[in-house]
Design an enzyme around this catalytic site. Structure first.
Site, PDB file in Angstrom:
ATOM      1  N   SER A   1      11.996  37.723   3.731  1.00 42.60           N
ATOM      2  CA  SER A   1      12.882  37.931   2.588  1.00 42.60           C
ATOM      3  C   SER A   1      13.679  39.196   2.837  1.00 42.60           C
ATOM      4  CB  SER A   1      12.059  38.100   1.304  1.00 42.60           C
ATOM      5  OG  SER A   1      12.889  38.620   0.270  1.00 42.60           O
TER       6      SER A   1
ATOM      7  N   TYR B   1       5.564  42.068  -4.564  1.00 41.34           N
ATOM      8  CA  TYR B   1       6.232  41.111  -3.673  1.00 41.34           C
ATOM      9  C   TYR B   1       6.834  41.833  -2.469  1.00 41.34           C
ATOM     10  CZ  TYR B   1       9.409  37.297  -2.305  1.00 41.34           C
ATOM     11  OH  TYR B   1      10.076  36.310  -1.631  1.00 41.34           O
TER      12      TYR B   1
END
Ligand code: ZN
Length: 677
Positions: free
Chosen positions: A554, A567
């Site tokens: 990501s 996250y």
């Protein structure tokens, strides 16, 4: 039944093809002679409609029939110069086609043309090939069928065989069918229904005759068992352990896809006293050995040993097989023969465990297994009747390497970039995972679809038939990860490409993030990738064919922002995991790379949940404008779609970046703060 004779032919062919013991996949052919018109002169002609080469009776359609001017096919006899000129004769068949549509005319076309009856069936029923391959087959056919069925000794299919058949039919007007030695059955009649009934009746009588003789025997047909089968779960466990090793050895020239089966009929044969003698005889029906090679590899490894502990013995058995194949090739080749094909076995038999088959695709590996099962049924029947005899090696070589078969291979479509490779994609039922699966399948890969969402897995797997299997997988469960690789081994032979895509997310500030939430994200994203990569690398070391790992990370692994502590740290750790592995497993020829997507909202389960609402709130935009918001803050101002991420994955493994490892490809529309430096 339809009224049109050609429709009748299609109808009858589909019925005949339904039962694989009537004819093997793609094997045999059916025909009808019907009045027609020459497309050039418009003169009335007799048209021979025959199943084209390469189609299958079970699914045959009218468009797969080849219409030929039968008088021209009959006229080819004038120029026929003997068995050594069959290739030339077969090439001329193309000049007899009455209309350009349809496939290539089968090599068996003259066989149908020269029989003076409207309907002809040529099939390869196990029970009749048993007669065709039994010692004293001619006498046995006479004994069972009297004067109704004739016999022709083995001859390679072609015009010469057709002439012999025609002459036999002429000299014995009462004949209704002929058994072709070493090969199969030809039956004929004036109507489609009669022809169908005759073929089935003859097969039934062959089966009954074999059953009758078998019932009278006091000892097993293949002799006593020399190997005791392991229990089903145990033998599948052994098969899964051994498969990557077998795949390595069988892929010494070209990577293969493997399948496994453990039918009782196979286990009974390969664990029997007579198996070594019969395996050495080779398969007989040309259709069988074109798919299975003339002989399988019968391993002498006991069923209960750890295959890794005897891997050198297994390697030596593969070596011996390859040497024997080279001997077979050199014994019969001449100046005109094409180069030796892969000397590796297609069929590998492990007594007590089962049958492994290797081919360029999963359906072809399955079909090779079905054919060897046909071959075992044939041997069982022939041994019941008298004794099985395989085809002479020189004749087998002639079939395997003749120019027509070579032409068939050349007609095959070129292979796709990911053909012969197996991918395992985690989180495959989500938006990005699904796009990766679809792209990889489209590029020719076989794919293991793994996701914790069982319904999603099943729904996606159904799209791809034999090219995919679905597995419900929680990537945090070590035992489940191990089981997924075993399942992949049994389904496709192993795994070559791993995509670590499974992930979940929450968006909360440091103060609001609970320790449990933090741990959960670490468990799925960081520890989950670790477990799956570890299982993959262990597997790849046994398989010895290198491999690829792709991490779907990501932009958040690079860029710092608010409300992202759990996250972002998990993704940061995952990205470094990629680099660490790239540095560690290069020695095993495993490349490890990452794709960093950003803001893929379409199809995303993550954005469909609370994450989407939380992100929208963080940026102060409404939820439905989130995609546009993300697009506008990128340099290219374009929304990122799941297929963009799939395209980046394909670039990494499609063959153009073979010398790249440890790399990150951003798929984020251009975010300057995420530039790597
Ligand atoms: Zn045939």
């Amino acid at each position: 039944m339809p009224a049109d004779p050609v429709d009748q032919l299609v109808y009858r062919s589909n019925l005949l093809g339904r039962d694989r013991s009537t004819t093997n996949y793609g094997g045999g052919n059916t025909s009808v002679k019907a009045p027609g018109v020459d497309p050039v002169t418009l003169n009335p002609i007799e048209v021979l409609w025959i199943k084209g080469s390469g189609s299958d009776l079970a699914t045959l359609q009218r468009s797969e029939l080849v219409p030929l001017n039968n008088d021209l096919v009959l006229g080819l006899e004038r120029g026929y110069r003997g068995v050594s000129h069959e290739d030339h004769q077969a090439r001329l068949l193309a000049c007899c086609v009455a209309n350009g549509a349809g496939g290539a005319p089968s090599i068996d076309t003259p066989l149908h043309a020269l029989i003076p009856y409207a309907h002809v069936d040529h099939v390869h029923p196990d029970a009749l090939i048993a007669f065709a391959t039994a010692v004293e087959g001619r006498r046995l056919v006479e004994e069972v069928y009297g004067n109704e069925v004739g016999w022709l000794d083995w001859q390679r299919p072609g015009y010469g065989l057709a002439i012999k058949l025609r002459d036999l039919v002429k000299s014995r007007p009462g004949l209704r069918a002929v058994v072709l030695g070493g090969h199969g059955l030809v039956a004929w009649a004036n109507t489609s229904k009669e022809c169908y009934d005759l073929t089935l009746t003859l097969i039934d009588r062959a089966m009954a005759a074999i059953d009758e003789r078998s019932a009278g025997r006091s000892s097993p047909i293949f002799g006593n068992r020399t190997v005791v089968d392991l229990a089903p779960t145990e033998r599948r466990r052994q098969a899964a352990l051994a498969m990557p090793l077998f795949r390595q050895f069988a892929s010494s020239q070209q990577r293969m896809i493997g399948t496994y089966r453990d039918d009782d009929a196979i286990l009974d044969f390969i664990g029997s006293h007579e198996a070594p003698r019969l395996v050495q005889q080779g398969t007989s029906c040309p259709d069988h050995f074109l798919r299975t090679k003339q002989r399988p590899l019968l391993l002498s490894v006991p069923p209960d040993v750890d295959p890794m502990a005897v891997s050198e013995d297994i390697a030596a058995e593969f070596d011996a097989y390859r040497e024997d194949y080279a001997r077979y090739y050199h014994a019969s080749c001449d100046g005109n023969s094409s180069a030796m094909r892969s000397p590796n076995p297609v069929v590998i038999l492990w007594p007590g465990i089962g049958m492994f088959t290797m081919a360029r695709s999963s359906p072809e590996a399955r079909i090779a297994g079905e054919f060897y099962l046909n071959a075992v049924n044939v041997m069982r029947g022939a041994e019941t009747l008298s004794a099985y005899q395989g085809l002479d090696e020189g004749e087998a070589f002639g079939i395997e390497y003749w120019a027509l078969e070579e032409a068939k291979l050349k007609r095959m479509l070129p292979e796709k970039s990911l053909s012969r490779r197996v991918a395992l994609v985690t989180g495959a039922a989500g938006g990005i995972g699904t796009a990766i699966v679809r792209r990889f399948v489209a590029e020719g890969a076989s794919v293991v679809i793994a996701d914790i969402d069982a319904d999603g897995v099943m729904a996606l797997a159904q799209e791809f038939g034999e090219q995919a299997v679905g597995i419900c997988l929680d990537v945090t469960d070590e035992a489940a990860v191990d089981a997924a690789f075993k399942r992949a081994s049994l389904a496709f032979g192993g795994v070559d490409l791993l995509v670590n895509n499974a992930g979940i997310s929450i968006s909360k500030s440091l103060v609001d993030t609970s320790a449990t939430e933090f741990d959960t994200l670490q468990a799925v994203i960081n520890r989950g990738s670790f477990l799956v990569s570890q299982a993959f690398v262990r597997h790849a070391i046994v398989q010895g064919l290198g491999g690829d790992i792709i991490y779907i990370v990501s932009k958040n692994a690079i860029v710092a922002g608010p409300n992202n502590i759990a996250y972002g740290t998990a993704k940061g750790a995952q990205l470094h995991q990629m680099r660490l592995l790239a540095a560690e497993v290069a020695e095993q020829n495993i490349r490890v790379n990452a794709v960093n997507p950003d803001a893929v909202i379409e199809g995303s389960k993550i954005f469909a949940g609370a994450w989407g609402d939380e992100r929208a709130a963080t940026y102060g935009v409404s939820r439905d404008r989130l995609g546009e918001f993300y697009a506008q803050r990128t340099l290219l101002k374009r929304e990122i779609l799941p297929q963009d991420v799939a395209a980046a994955c394909f670039v990494l493994v499609g063959g153009n970046l073979e010398k790249t490892t440890g790399m990150v490809i951003p798929v984020d529309g251009g975010v300057a703060s995420a530039f790597l430096r």
